[in-house]
Design a protein around this motif. Structure first.
Motif, PDB file in Angstrom:
ATOM      1  N   ALA A  34       4.848 -16.967   4.824  1.00  0.00           N
ATOM      2  CA  ALA A  34       4.514 -18.397   4.840  1.00  0.00           C
ATOM      3  C   ALA A  34       4.081 -18.851   6.233  1.00  0.00           C
ATOM      4  CB  ALA A  34       5.687 -19.226   4.339  1.00  0.00           C
ATOM      5  N   GLY A  35       4.760 -18.410   7.264  1.00  0.00           N
ATOM      6  CA  GLY A  35       4.413 -18.805   8.623  1.00  0.00           C
ATOM      7  C   GLY A  35       3.474 -17.849   9.320  1.00  0.00           C
ATOM      8  N   GLY A  36       3.112 -16.757   8.663  1.00  0.00           N
ATOM      9  CA  GLY A  36       2.229 -15.776   9.253  1.00  0.00           C
ATOM     10  C   GLY A  36       2.934 -14.815  10.202  1.00  0.00           C
ATOM     11  N   GLN A  37       4.238 -14.996  10.389  1.00  0.00           N
ATOM     12  CA  GLN A  37       5.010 -14.123  11.265  1.00  0.00           C
ATOM     13  C   GLN A  37       6.261 -13.678  10.529  1.00  0.00           C
ATOM     14  OE1 GLN A  37       5.769 -16.314  14.849  1.00  0.00           O
ATOM     15  NE2 GLN A  37       3.616 -16.517  15.346  1.00  0.00           N
ATOM     16  N   ALA A  50       5.071  -8.929   7.568  1.00  0.00           N
ATOM     17  CA  ALA A  50       3.926  -8.145   7.111  1.00  0.00           C
ATOM     18  C   ALA A  50       3.158  -7.654   8.324  1.00  0.00           C
ATOM     19  CB  ALA A  50       3.031  -8.996   6.229  1.00  0.00           C
ATOM     20  N   LYS A  51       2.798  -6.391   8.273  1.00  0.00           N
ATOM     21  CA  LYS A  51       1.972  -5.796   9.328  1.00  0.00           C
ATOM     22  C   LYS A  51       0.770  -5.158   8.653  1.00  0.00           C
ATOM     23  CE  LYS A  51       5.697  -5.063  12.550  1.00  0.00           C
ATOM     24  NZ  LYS A  51       6.397  -4.154  13.424  1.00  0.00           N
ATOM     25  N   CYS A  52      -0.410  -5.681   8.985  1.00  0.00           N
ATOM     26  CA  CYS A  52      -1.626  -5.239   8.304  1.00  0.00           C
ATOM     27  C   CYS A  52      -2.649  -4.719   9.294  1.00  0.00           C
ATOM     28  CB  CYS A  52      -2.228  -6.402   7.516  1.00  0.00           C
ATOM     29  SG  CYS A  52      -1.100  -7.075   6.282  1.00  0.00           S
ATOM     30  N   ASP A  53      -3.471  -3.818   8.811  1.00  0.00           N
ATOM     31  CA  ASP A  53      -4.597  -3.300   9.577  1.00  0.00           C
ATOM     32  C   ASP A  53      -5.873  -3.706   8.838  1.00  0.00           C
ATOM     33  OD1 ASP A  53      -6.591  -1.919  10.883  1.00  0.00           O
ATOM     34  OD2 ASP A  53      -5.529   0.004  10.873  1.00  0.00           O
ATOM     35  N   PRO A  59      18.036 -15.946   0.857  1.00  0.00           N
ATOM     36  CA  PRO A  59      17.361 -14.678   0.595  1.00  0.00           C
ATOM     37  C   PRO A  59      16.192 -14.772  -0.383  1.00  0.00           C
ATOM     38  CG  PRO A  59      19.731 -14.372   0.563  1.00  0.00           C
ATOM     39  CD  PRO A  59      19.479 -15.851   0.651  1.00  0.00           C
ATOM     40  N   GLN A  60      16.190 -15.769  -1.257  1.00  0.00           N
ATOM     41  CA  GLN A  60      15.081 -15.899  -2.205  1.00  0.00           C
ATOM     42  C   GLN A  60      13.810 -16.410  -1.532  1.00  0.00           C
ATOM     43  OE1 GLN A  60      16.255 -17.783  -5.832  1.00  0.00           O
ATOM     44  NE2 GLN A  60      17.719 -16.159  -6.282  1.00  0.00           N
ATOM     45  N   ALA A  61      13.935 -16.875  -0.298  1.00  0.00           N
ATOM     46  CA  ALA A  61      12.764 -17.334   0.452  1.00  0.00           C
ATOM     47  C   ALA A  61      12.052 -16.173   1.149  1.00  0.00           C
ATOM     48  CB  ALA A  61      13.176 -18.387   1.480  1.00  0.00           C
ATOM     49  N   CYS A  62      12.598 -14.981   1.058  1.00  0.00           N
ATOM     50  CA  CYS A  62      11.962 -13.791   1.649  1.00  0.00           C
ATOM     51  C   CYS A  62      10.802 -13.363   0.745  1.00  0.00           C
ATOM     52  CB  CYS A  62      12.974 -12.657   1.788  1.00  0.00           C
ATOM     53  SG  CYS A  62      14.060 -12.798   3.201  1.00  0.00           S
ATOM     54  N   VAL A  63       9.648 -13.967   0.982  1.00  0.00           N
ATOM     55  CA  VAL A  63       8.481 -13.749   0.123  1.00  0.00           C
ATOM     56  C   VAL A  63       7.251 -13.475   0.991  1.00  0.00           C
ATOM     57  CG1 VAL A  63       6.950 -14.841  -1.584  1.00  0.00           C
ATOM     58  CG2 VAL A  63       9.408 -15.254  -1.678  1.00  0.00           C
ATOM     59  N   VAL A  64       6.420 -12.527   0.544  1.00  0.00           N
ATOM     60  CA  VAL A  64       5.109 -12.311   1.145  1.00  0.00           C
ATOM     61  C   VAL A  64       4.054 -12.583   0.079  1.00  0.00           C
ATOM     62  CG1 VAL A  64       5.793 -10.636   2.896  1.00  0.00           C
ATOM     63  CG2 VAL A  64       5.147  -9.842   0.652  1.00  0.00           C
ATOM     64  N   THR A  65       2.930 -13.104   0.508  1.00  0.00           N
ATOM     65  CA  THR A  65       1.798 -13.284  -0.387  1.00  0.00           C
ATOM     66  C   THR A  65       0.788 -12.210  -0.039  1.00  0.00           C
ATOM     67  OG1 THR A  65       2.182 -15.658  -0.498  1.00  0.00           O
ATOM     68  CG2 THR A  65       0.002 -14.877  -1.171  1.00  0.00           C
ATOM     69  N   CYS A  66       0.414 -11.442  -1.044  1.00  0.00           N
ATOM     70  CA  CYS A  66      -0.493 -10.305  -0.827  1.00  0.00           C
ATOM     71  C   CYS A  66      -1.761 -10.478  -1.618  1.00  0.00           C
ATOM     72  CB  CYS A  66       0.185  -8.992  -1.214  1.00  0.00           C
ATOM     73  SG  CYS A  66       1.645  -8.613  -0.238  1.00  0.00           S
ATOM     74  N   GLU A  67      -2.877 -10.283  -0.939  1.00  0.00           N
ATOM     75  CA  GLU A  67      -4.186 -10.207  -1.594  1.00  0.00           C
ATOM     76  C   GLU A  67      -4.420  -8.728  -1.822  1.00  0.00           C
ATOM     77  OE1 GLU A  67      -8.870 -11.281  -0.757  1.00  0.00           O
ATOM     78  OE2 GLU A  67      -7.374 -11.752   0.760  1.00  0.00           O
ATOM     79  N   LEU A  68      -4.213  -8.277  -3.040  1.00  0.00           N
ATOM     80  CA  LEU A  68      -4.321  -6.867  -3.368  1.00  0.00           C
ATOM     81  C   LEU A  68      -5.772  -6.498  -3.617  1.00  0.00           C
ATOM     82  CD1 LEU A  68      -1.311  -6.626  -5.851  1.00  0.00           C
ATOM     83  CD2 LEU A  68      -1.317  -6.195  -3.407  1.00  0.00           C
ATOM     84  N   GLN A  89      -8.906  -3.285   9.458  1.00  0.00           N
ATOM     85  CA  GLN A  89      -9.974  -2.279   9.427  1.00  0.00           C
ATOM     86  C   GLN A  89      -9.799  -1.299   8.279  1.00  0.00           C
ATOM     87  OE1 GLN A  89     -10.174  -0.567  13.344  1.00  0.00           O
ATOM     88  NE2 GLN A  89     -11.636  -2.122  14.013  1.00  0.00           N
ATOM     89  N   THR A  90      -8.548  -0.913   7.999  1.00  0.00           N
ATOM     90  CA  THR A  90      -8.311   0.037   6.911  1.00  0.00           C
ATOM     91  C   THR A  90      -7.997  -0.662   5.595  1.00  0.00           C
ATOM     92  OG1 THR A  90      -5.936   0.201   7.362  1.00  0.00           O
ATOM     93  CG2 THR A  90      -7.405   1.767   8.494  1.00  0.00           C
ATOM     94  N   GLY A  91      -7.655  -1.950   5.665  1.00  0.00           N
ATOM     95  CA  GLY A  91      -7.289  -2.670   4.454  1.00  0.00           C
ATOM     96  C   GLY A  91      -5.907  -2.274   3.947  1.00  0.00           C
ATOM     97  N   ARG A  92      -5.081  -1.703   4.811  1.00  0.00           N
ATOM     98  CA  ARG A  92      -3.727  -1.289   4.445  1.00  0.00           C
ATOM     99  C   ARG A  92      -2.716  -2.245   5.068  1.00  0.00           C
ATOM    100  NH1 ARG A  92      -3.881   2.135   0.263  1.00  0.00           N
ATOM    101  NH2 ARG A  92      -5.606   3.535   0.513  1.00  0.00           N
ATOM    102  N   CYS A  93      -1.636  -2.455   4.344  1.00  0.00           N
ATOM    103  CA  CYS A  93      -0.630  -3.398   4.804  1.00  0.00           C
ATOM    104  C   CYS A  93       0.764  -2.906   4.444  1.00  0.00           C
ATOM    105  CB  CYS A  93      -0.898  -4.751   4.155  1.00  0.00           C
ATOM    106  SG  CYS A  93      -0.048  -6.107   4.949  1.00  0.00           S
ATOM    107  N   ASN A  94       1.727  -3.179   5.319  1.00  0.00           N
ATOM    108  CA  ASN A  94       3.130  -2.907   5.057  1.00  0.00           C
ATOM    109  C   ASN A  94       3.872  -4.234   5.036  1.00  0.00           C
ATOM    110  OD1 ASN A  94       2.670  -0.164   5.146  1.00  0.00           O
ATOM    111  ND2 ASN A  94       3.364   0.071   7.242  1.00  0.00           N
ATOM    112  N   ALA A  95       4.625  -4.466   3.979  1.00  0.00           N
ATOM    113  CA  ALA A  95       5.534  -5.612   3.924  1.00  0.00           C
ATOM    114  C   ALA A  95       6.928  -5.041   4.076  1.00  0.00           C
ATOM    115  CB  ALA A  95       5.384  -6.351   2.601  1.00  0.00           C
ATOM    116  N   LEU A  96       7.632  -5.479   5.114  1.00  0.00           N
ATOM    117  CA  LEU A  96       8.940  -4.937   5.441  1.00  0.00           C
ATOM    118  C   LEU A  96      10.027  -5.955   5.139  1.00  0.00           C
ATOM    119  CD1 LEU A  96      10.698  -2.722   6.781  1.00  0.00           C
ATOM    120  CD2 LEU A  96      10.255  -3.885   8.962  1.00  0.00           C
ATOM    121  N   CYS A  97      10.905  -5.610   4.214  1.00  0.00           N
ATOM    122  CA  CYS A  97      12.053  -6.452   3.876  1.00  0.00           C
ATOM    123  C   CYS A  97      13.296  -5.854   4.515  1.00  0.00           C
ATOM    124  CB  CYS A  97      12.259  -6.515   2.362  1.00  0.00           C
ATOM    125  SG  CYS A  97      10.955  -7.397   1.497  1.00  0.00           S
TER     126      CYS A  97
END
Length: 182
Positions: free
Chosen positions: A159-162, A127-130, A170-179, A132-140
């Motif tokens: 999970a690890g922040g990185q 996940a790469k987030c900004d 592959p099922q462990a490829c998860v991001v948690t997003c605060e929408l 300041q803009t409140g925008r985020c990209n989750a890249l799989c």
């Protein structure tokens, strides 16, 4: 609502219109800019259900686009990429895959066979987030150099922040997003 600007103008020694403007700015800046809607766990999408949304450009469409961006006189002077290089970079179609209620998108080469896309397994997520803009990209990322991206208004993290390597699971490829609500 009655604004008591005379009090502010006498107290601060400013004009009534400036007092009203300052009061409005104070109210505006004190208001919350975004409200979190919910935390959502999003797994990298299962590509067996991915769909190609756009069509691949025809050879003629690629040539027309090339001529638009590189007229003959520029090509003769060597100022443009060769057509073959241009075609490789522009011969793409939009794909979509769903995880939860969110849509991950990818511009994929039209030379990539659809059965290869649909059988690819997730190998990493980041996940790469900004803030300041409140925008985020989750890249799989998937096998065969395939990648799908979720672009949201909110903050995502793994999970690890990185970057999370999940090729072995592959099922462990998860991001948690605060929408955030729009």
């Amino acid at each position: 609502m009655k604004i008591h600007a005379p009090f502010l103008s006498k107290f601060l020694g400013i004009t009534k219109s400036l007092a009203i403007a300052l009061l409005c700015m104070t109210i505006y800046t004190a208001a919350p800019t975004r409200a979190p809607a919910a935390d959502v766990d999003l797994a990298c999408p299962d590509l067996t259900r991915a769909e190609q949304l756009g069509t691949c450009p025809t050879e003629q469409e690629l040539r027309d686009q090339y001529r638009t961006t590189c007229p003959e006189f520029m090509e003769k002077r060597g100022e443009c990429k060769p057509f073959e290089v241009f075609a490789r970079t522009k011969n793409k179609a939009l794909w979509a895959a769903i995880s939860g209620e969110e849509e991950f998108l990818s511009y994929m080469s039209c030379t990539q066979p659809s059965d290869r896309v649909k059988t690819a397994k997730a190998v990493s997520v980041e996940a790469k987030c900004d803030p300041q803009t409140g925008r985020c990209n989750a890249l799989c990322r998937y096998e065969h150099d395939i990648a799908f991206t979720l672009r949201i208004k909110g903050i995502c993290k793994t999970a690890g922040g990185q970057k999370l390597d999940c090729a072995s699971d592959p099922q462990a490829c998860v991001v948690t997003c605060e929408l955030f609500e729009d």
